[in-house]
Design a protein around this motif. Structure first.
Motif, mmCIF file in Angstrom:
data_model
loop_
_atom_site.group_PDB
_atom_site.id
_atom_site.type_symbol
_atom_site.label_atom_id
_atom_site.label_comp_id
_atom_site.label_asym_id
_atom_site.label_seq_id
_atom_site.Cartn_x
_atom_site.Cartn_y
_atom_site.Cartn_z
ATOM 1 N N SER A 199 10.138 1.507 -3.913
ATOM 2 C CA SER A 199 9.000 2.397 -4.126
ATOM 3 C C SER A 199 8.430 2.239 -5.535
ATOM 4 N N CYS A 200 9.303 2.021 -6.518
ATOM 5 C CA CYS A 200 8.828 1.810 -7.897
ATOM 6 C C CYS A 200 8.207 0.428 -8.054
ATOM 7 N N GLU B 5 0.836 -1.205 0.000
ATOM 8 C CA GLU B 5 0.000 0.000 0.000
ATOM 9 C C GLU B 5 0.870 1.254 0.000
ATOM 10 N N TYR B 6 0.392 2.284 -0.640
ATOM 11 C CA TYR B 6 1.110 3.559 -0.641
ATOM 12 C C TYR B 6 0.101 4.693 -0.727
ATOM 13 N N TYR C 296 4.459 0.405 -9.468
ATOM 14 C CA TYR C 296 4.155 -0.120 -10.802
ATOM 15 C C TYR C 296 3.587 -1.535 -10.802
ATOM 16 N N HIS C 297 3.609 -2.194 -9.665
ATOM 17 C CA HIS C 297 3.044 -3.538 -9.605
ATOM 18 C C HIS C 297 1.787 -3.602 -8.735
ATOM 19 N N THR C 298 1.117 -2.470 -8.648
ATOM 20 C CA THR C 298 -0.211 -2.395 -8.033
ATOM 21 C C THR C 298 -1.144 -1.707 -9.027
ATOM 22 N N GLY D 83 8.213 6.474 -7.800
ATOM 23 C CA GLY D 83 7.140 5.729 -7.151
ATOM 24 C C GLY D 83 6.611 6.515 -5.965
ATOM 25 N N THR D 84 5.310 6.646 -5.901
ATOM 26 C CA THR D 84 4.685 7.391 -4.808
ATOM 27 C C THR D 84 5.095 6.821 -3.460
#
Length: 198
Positions: A79-80, A10-11, A84-86, A20-21
């Motif tokens: 973070s990336c 989660e982010y 990118y995998h969600t 990445g956020t």
């Protein structure tokens, strides 16, 4: 004794397509630092006369170098990997949907075509051959079961080094381009790995 590992998918926060956020400052710094490495080498080559590029060529070369060098490290950031995998979030908009689609993201990387046309005497052969091999590698990784994706991506990266060294002559000043692009996308962007947190 095993150390405690924190894995978090989660982010939240301001959307960040490059690091990445939710990236830590140290993660962002690594991405920015790596983005400067290849451009420094290219500026040295241009200054020393090892390559004879006009202003447009130098600008494009620096842009490609910034993207590949920075993206290679950034795509390996936790973070990336998390970002990118969600699935895309509503606030990330259409751009988030497009960039989080692994095929679309890969297709945008027309770097070999640009290099072939602008630096290789309008050489369509170089660009299209490499672009075709690149997209075929992307497809191969995406069609591979998750548990084999990392080793398959490494096999394809190894092949890219060999093709670059022995089969498709690289363009002067761009000897780094295809092997590093393969690392950036075929491994870094495509392979899903656990996103660790502090």
């Amino acid at each position: 004794m095993k150390s405690r590992v924190r894995i978090e998918w989660e982010y939240d926060g301001k959307t960040d397509f490059s690091s990445g956020t939710g990236a830590y400052p140290s993660e962002k710094a690594l991405g920015l630092l790596s983005a400067a490495v290849i451009p420094c080498f290219l500026l040295y080559l241009a200054h020393s006369g090892a390559v004879e590029w006009n202003a447009l060529q130098l600008a494009v070369a620096l842009l490609l170098a910034f993207d590949v060098g920075g993206g290679l490290v950034s795509n390996a950031l936790n973070s990336c990997k998390r970002f990118y995998h969600t699935p895309p979030k509503k606030k990330e908009g259409k751009l988030g949907f497009v960039l989080k689609h692994p095929v679309l993201f890969s297709v945008f990387h027309v770097h070999p075509v640009v290099a072939g046309l602008l630096f290789g005497e309008r050489d369509w052969t170089f660009g299209l051959l490499w672009y075709g091999l690149f997209l075929a590698s992307v497809a191969a990784v995406l069609r591979t079961p998750l548990y084999l994706q990392r080793p398959v991506s490494m096999l394809l990266i190894m092949l890219s080094f060999l093709v670059n060294a022995y089969l498709i002559e690289p363009i002067a000043g761009f000897e780094w381009l295809m092997p590093l692009l393969f690392i950036k996308i075929v491994y870094g962007h495509l392979v899903r790995e656990e996103p660790y947190r502090k």
